[in-house]
Design a protein around this motif. Structure first.
Motif: not given
Length: 196
Positions: A60-61, A82, A84-85, A106-108
């Motif tokens: 996720g990161k 998955c 996001n960062n 899902d990237l923010r």
């Protein structure tokens, strides 16, 4: 190790085959042992980002900023469904931004500033509808700003300054209703600021 692990500022566990990977420095895992976070920023990493990073299926990161990483961003990052960062700023990364970043639904946060990235901004960034921070400043990016940036409906910050971008500012930027910071200075942009 591809990124010079023996010379890292902190490589606790990484060089010892007897230490479970979930106990390696700045590595977080799920309860069943899948790598969830890798945060190795400011840790004297060198060399290239290994393509095997794409095998971390629930990652996720991925924070590798402020190191001395070189070569290109592997296209395999697009397999990190998955994620996001993604923060790779302040390295010496070269070549183009892989179009596969557009697969990271899902990237923010996408931080690639302060590298030596070249060529154009891939239009596929427009697929990142949930992205809030897009930082590509201080690179050597060329050609025009893709109109597809107007599709990133949640975008809050767009930083593209200190590149070699040309053409006009796309009117689609006016569609970014959440945008708070737009920084495009020190490029070779032409034309007027769109009324949108």
């Amino acid at each position: 190790m591809a990124t010079g692990g023996e010379k890292w500022s902190n490589n606790k566990g990484w060089m010892d085959k007897n230490v479970p990977h979930c106990n390696w420095y700045r590595t977080a895992c799920t309860y069943d042992g899948y790598v969830l976070d890798l945060q190795l920023s400011d840790n004297q990493l060198t060399g290239s980002i290994p393509y095997e990073v794409g095998l971390l299926s629930v990652l996720g990161k991925l924070h590798l900023f402020s190191n001395q990483l070189t070569s290109s961003i592997p296209s395999e990052v697009g397999l990190l469904s998955c994620l996001n960062n993604l923060k790779l700023s302040n390295n010496q990364l070269t070549r183009s931004i892989p179009s596969e970043v557009g697969l990271l639904s899902d990237l923010r946060n996408l931080y690639l500033s302060n590298n030596q990235l070249t060529r154009s901004i891939p239009s596929e960034v427009g697929l990142l509808s949930g992205l809030t921070f897009l930082h590509f400043s201080n690179n050597q990016l060329t050609r025009s700003i893709p109109s597809e940036v107007g599709l990133i409906s949640c975008l809050w910050e767009l930083q593209l300054y200190n590149n070699q971008l040309t053409g006009s500012i796309p009117s689609e930027v006016g569609l970014l209703s959440e945008l708070q910071y737009l920084e495009l200075y020190n490029n070779q942009l032409t034309g007027s600021i769109p009324s949108e």
